[in-house]
Design a protein around this motif. Structure first.
Motif, PDB file in Angstrom:
ATOM      1  N   TRP A 249      29.470  33.934  38.349  1.00  0.00           N
ATOM      2  CA  TRP A 249      29.800  34.806  39.473  1.00  0.00           C
ATOM      3  C   TRP A 249      28.787  35.936  39.631  1.00  0.00           C
ATOM      4  CZ3 TRP A 249      33.407  33.240  42.711  1.00  0.00           C
ATOM      5  CH2 TRP A 249      34.324  32.308  42.234  1.00  0.00           C
ATOM      6  N   ILE A 250      28.547  36.299  40.871  1.00  0.00           N
ATOM      7  CA  ILE A 250      27.734  37.462  41.165  1.00  0.00           C
ATOM      8  C   ILE A 250      28.577  38.703  40.977  1.00  0.00           C
ATOM      9  CG2 ILE A 250      26.199  36.272  42.746  1.00  0.00           C
ATOM     10  CD1 ILE A 250      27.852  37.239  45.066  1.00  0.00           C
ATOM     11  N   ALA A 251      27.922  39.846  40.868  1.00  0.00           N
ATOM     12  CA  ALA A 251      28.651  41.081  40.600  1.00  0.00           C
ATOM     13  C   ALA A 251      29.375  41.556  41.843  1.00  0.00           C
ATOM     14  CB  ALA A 251      27.670  42.161  40.139  1.00  0.00           C
ATOM     15  N   GLY A 252      30.424  42.371  41.607  1.00  0.00           N
ATOM     16  CA  GLY A 252      31.151  43.000  42.697  1.00  0.00           C
ATOM     17  C   GLY A 252      32.431  42.274  43.033  1.00  0.00           C
ATOM     18  N   LEU A 253      33.290  42.914  43.813  1.00  0.00           N
ATOM     19  CA  LEU A 253      34.564  42.296  44.151  1.00  0.00           C
ATOM     20  C   LEU A 253      34.380  41.062  44.986  1.00  0.00           C
ATOM     21  CD1 LEU A 253      37.665  42.368  44.170  1.00  0.00           C
ATOM     22  CD2 LEU A 253      37.449  43.378  46.442  1.00  0.00           C
ATOM     23  N   SER A 254      33.281  40.973  45.738  1.00  0.00           N
ATOM     24  CA  SER A 254      33.073  39.766  46.527  1.00  0.00           C
ATOM     25  C   SER A 254      33.185  38.533  45.654  1.00  0.00           C
ATOM     26  CB  SER A 254      31.695  39.795  47.190  1.00  0.00           C
ATOM     27  OG  SER A 254      30.675  39.847  46.222  1.00  0.00           O
ATOM     28  N   VAL A 255      32.882  38.685  44.362  1.00  0.00           N
ATOM     29  CA  VAL A 255      33.053  37.585  43.421  1.00  0.00           C
ATOM     30  C   VAL A 255      34.495  37.108  43.417  1.00  0.00           C
ATOM     31  CG1 VAL A 255      32.974  36.997  40.986  1.00  0.00           C
ATOM     32  CG2 VAL A 255      31.183  38.393  41.972  1.00  0.00           C
ATOM     33  N   ALA A 256      35.425  38.053  43.451  1.00  0.00           N
ATOM     34  CA  ALA A 256      36.831  37.695  43.321  1.00  0.00           C
ATOM     35  C   ALA A 256      37.324  36.887  44.489  1.00  0.00           C
ATOM     36  CB  ALA A 256      37.668  38.965  43.196  1.00  0.00           C
ATOM     37  N   VAL A 257      36.660  37.026  45.627  1.00  0.00           N
ATOM     38  CA  VAL A 257      37.143  36.336  46.809  1.00  0.00           C
ATOM     39  C   VAL A 257      36.157  35.297  47.297  1.00  0.00           C
ATOM     40  CG1 VAL A 257      38.679  38.158  47.527  1.00  0.00           C
ATOM     41  CG2 VAL A 257      36.304  38.279  48.202  1.00  0.00           C
TER      42      VAL A 257
ATOM     43  N   TYR B  49      44.807  34.468  41.062  1.00  0.00           N
ATOM     44  CA  TYR B  49      44.121  35.720  41.355  1.00  0.00           C
ATOM     45  C   TYR B  49      45.109  36.879  41.373  1.00  0.00           C
ATOM     46  CZ  TYR B  49      39.675  33.557  42.197  1.00  0.00           C
ATOM     47  OH  TYR B  49      38.504  32.894  42.012  1.00  0.00           O
ATOM     48  N   ASP B  50      46.341  36.599  41.734  1.00  0.00           N
ATOM     49  CA  ASP B  50      47.373  37.606  41.894  1.00  0.00           C
ATOM     50  C   ASP B  50      48.502  37.388  40.905  1.00  0.00           C
ATOM     51  OD1 ASP B  50      46.358  39.113  44.134  1.00  0.00           O
ATOM     52  OD2 ASP B  50      46.884  37.439  45.440  1.00  0.00           O
ATOM     53  N   ASP B  51      49.360  38.394  40.770  1.00  0.00           N
ATOM     54  CA  ASP B  51      50.674  38.186  40.187  1.00  0.00           C
ATOM     55  C   ASP B  51      51.568  37.574  41.257  1.00  0.00           C
ATOM     56  OD1 ASP B  51      50.019  39.282  37.703  1.00  0.00           O
ATOM     57  OD2 ASP B  51      50.482  41.331  38.385  1.00  0.00           O
ATOM     58  N   PRO B  52      52.670  36.962  40.880  1.00  0.00           N
ATOM     59  CA  PRO B  52      53.536  36.355  41.893  1.00  0.00           C
ATOM     60  C   PRO B  52      54.008  37.331  42.971  1.00  0.00           C
ATOM     61  CG  PRO B  52      54.121  35.542  39.728  1.00  0.00           C
ATOM     62  CD  PRO B  52      53.125  36.633  39.517  1.00  0.00           C
ATOM     63  N   ASP B  53      54.105  38.617  42.631  1.00  0.00           N
ATOM     64  CA  ASP B  53      54.592  39.599  43.602  1.00  0.00           C
ATOM     65  C   ASP B  53      53.502  40.513  44.142  1.00  0.00           C
ATOM     66  OD1 ASP B  53      54.116  40.988  41.267  1.00  0.00           O
ATOM     67  OD2 ASP B  53      56.037  42.067  41.254  1.00  0.00           O
ATOM     68  N   SER B  54      52.228  40.180  43.932  1.00  0.00           N
ATOM     69  CA  SER B  54      51.145  41.065  44.378  1.00  0.00           C
ATOM     70  C   SER B  54      51.161  41.297  45.880  1.00  0.00           C
ATOM     71  CB  SER B  54      49.785  40.498  43.966  1.00  0.00           C
ATOM     72  OG  SER B  54      49.579  40.559  42.581  1.00  0.00           O
TER      73      SER B  54
ATOM     74  N   PRO C  12      35.859  36.063  36.380  1.00  0.00           N
ATOM     75  CA  PRO C  12      36.231  37.277  35.669  1.00  0.00           C
ATOM     76  C   PRO C  12      37.123  38.212  36.470  1.00  0.00           C
ATOM     77  CG  PRO C  12      33.942  37.374  36.347  1.00  0.00           C
ATOM     78  CD  PRO C  12      34.404  35.988  36.628  1.00  0.00           C
ATOM     79  N   TYR C  13      37.236  37.985  37.769  1.00  0.00           N
ATOM     80  CA  TYR C  13      38.073  38.835  38.613  1.00  0.00           C
ATOM     81  C   TYR C  13      39.421  38.202  38.930  1.00  0.00           C
ATOM     82  CZ  TYR C  13      34.109  41.914  39.189  1.00  0.00           C
ATOM     83  OH  TYR C  13      33.078  42.784  38.951  1.00  0.00           O
ATOM     84  N   SER C  14      39.713  37.054  38.347  1.00  0.00           N
ATOM     85  CA  SER C  14      41.033  36.460  38.537  1.00  0.00           C
ATOM     86  C   SER C  14      42.065  37.215  37.706  1.00  0.00           C
ATOM     87  CB  SER C  14      41.005  34.989  38.137  1.00  0.00           C
ATOM     88  OG  SER C  14      40.739  34.854  36.755  1.00  0.00           O
ATOM     89  N   HIS C  15      43.313  36.814  37.837  1.00  0.00           N
ATOM     90  CA  HIS C  15      44.397  37.443  37.066  1.00  0.00           C
ATOM     91  C   HIS C  15      44.373  38.959  37.240  1.00  0.00           C
ATOM     92  CE1 HIS C  15      45.321  33.554  35.197  1.00  0.00           C
ATOM     93  NE2 HIS C  15      44.011  33.381  35.122  1.00  0.00           N
ATOM     94  N   THR C  16      44.367  39.363  38.504  1.00  0.00           N
ATOM     95  CA  THR C  16      44.337  40.787  38.912  1.00  0.00           C
ATOM     96  C   THR C  16      43.191  41.546  38.263  1.00  0.00           C
ATOM     97  OG1 THR C  16      45.910  41.541  37.215  1.00  0.00           O
ATOM     98  CG2 THR C  16      46.824  40.789  39.315  1.00  0.00           C
ATOM     99  N   GLY C  17      42.040  40.880  38.164  1.00  0.00           N
ATOM    100  CA  GLY C  17      40.843  41.525  37.665  1.00  0.00           C
ATOM    101  C   GLY C  17      40.599  41.384  36.179  1.00  0.00           C
ATOM    102  N   GLN C  18      41.481  40.694  35.455  1.00  0.00           N
ATOM    103  CA  GLN C  18      41.281  40.515  34.019  1.00  0.00           C
ATOM    104  C   GLN C  18      40.393  39.323  33.690  1.00  0.00           C
ATOM    105  OE1 GLN C  18      44.997  41.080  31.642  1.00  0.00           O
ATOM    106  NE2 GLN C  18      45.959  41.275  33.648  1.00  0.00           N
TER     107      GLN C  18
END
Length: 300
Positions: free
Chosen positions: A9-17, A217-222, A262-268
């Motif tokens: 993954w590249i750096a930054g939140l864009s990685v998460a999405v 990427y999220d918790d069930p209630d995110s 690395p940004y899955s599981h609410t960033g963990q």
């Protein structure tokens, strides 16, 4: 069997999405009309609106064959159209309902290939593509410029979320606005926590979020927590459906896959399953059609 996909993954939140797209690059658009039972499809291009460097964005415009008069339309923020099933899967249902669609390819214009290493650093960098698509559709004689919405998947879902805010909607052509927003699995944990991904002060148009309970990427209630955190005015504009057991990209009907992020599981960070769910896919497709038909004032 799940296919394991390891993306550096590249750096930054864009990685998460930066999710779920194959790493193929779409072919340049052709001015070609292709007739199907439900739509007339034309490959088009249009300029992105407001980029520092001029960009010509490719797209597939599908006009429903059953339309009478000017037609409402939906921009589908999908990456490279035709690379996986989602764009055409949803476009066909919208076309059958009398709604035009414009699937946009945000990667080729930038010389990118999609995937984690082939996407921009931030989702906001591709919002000019959405504004350009809105301007392009608004100028088409067959399109009702007062009834144009946007939907998107993952990265495209984040685009739809940001486009629904007054902050980013101000970047569109004066007098032009999307009138409905339908983000799919838009990584709900990140909003109002990561700079540049603020969600609030909405345009006044309805927002319909669809999410999976098992999206890693999220918790069930995110997503519910995000909606609950909004001001009463904004909350009244947002509806949410969460599909039990559905993973991220449940409507990607190719074989199941996994990504390491690395940004899955609410960033963990950790592994994310992408498992197709035909049942959730069909329900979410129908729900999106019903949402846009209501927003466009179309008869049930």
């Amino acid at each position: 069997m799940k296919k394991s996909i390891v993306w550096p993954w590249i750096a930054g939140l864009s990685v998460a999405v930066s999710l779920t797209g194959c790493q193929e690059q779409a072919q340049p658009p052709k001015d070609e009309l292709i007739q199907t039972p439900v739509a007339r499809n034309r490959y088009v291009s249009f300029p992105a609106l407001g980029t520092a460097t001029p960009l010509q964005v490719a797209g597939r415009l599908s006009l429903p064959t059953n339309a009478e008069g000017k037609t409402p339309a939906v921009v589908i923020a999908h990456g490279s159209s035709g690379v996986d099933s989602r764009g055409s899967f949803h476009a066909r249902a919208l076309n059958e309902a009398g709604i035009a669609t414009l699937e946009i390819d945000m990667w080729s214009a930038r010389g990118l290939s999609g995937g984690a290493e082939g996407r921009p650093q931030a989702v906001s960098e591709t919002l000019p593509d959405a504004w350009g698509a809105l301007k392009y559709l608004s100028a088409q004689p067959t399109i009702d410029a007062s009834r144009i919405g946007i939907m998107g998947f993952s990265w495209g879902g984040v685009m739809a979320m940001l486009a629904a805010t007054r902050k980013y909607a101000a970047q569109s052509e004066p007098g032009q606005r999307f009138v409905a927003y339908a983000p799919f699995y838009p990584v709900c944990w990140a909003y109002n926590r990561v700079p540049g991904y603020e969600f609030g002060a909405l345009t006044g148009a309805p927002v319909f979020i669809q999410a999976g309970e098992a999206d890693q990427y999220d918790d069930p209630d995110s997503c519910q927590k995000l909606v609950d955190s909004l001001s009463p005015e904004d909350r009244s504009l947002v509806s949410l459906t969460v599909y039990p057991g559905a993973t991220h990209a449940w409507d990607r009907l190719e074989p199941a896959a996994q990504v390491e992020d690395p940004y899955s599981h609410t960033g963990q960070g950790g592994t994310v399953d992408l498992v197709p769910s035909p049942d959730a896919a069909e329900k979410s497709r129908r729900a999106a059609v019903d949402f846009f038909r209501k927003a466009f004032g179309m008869t049930p």
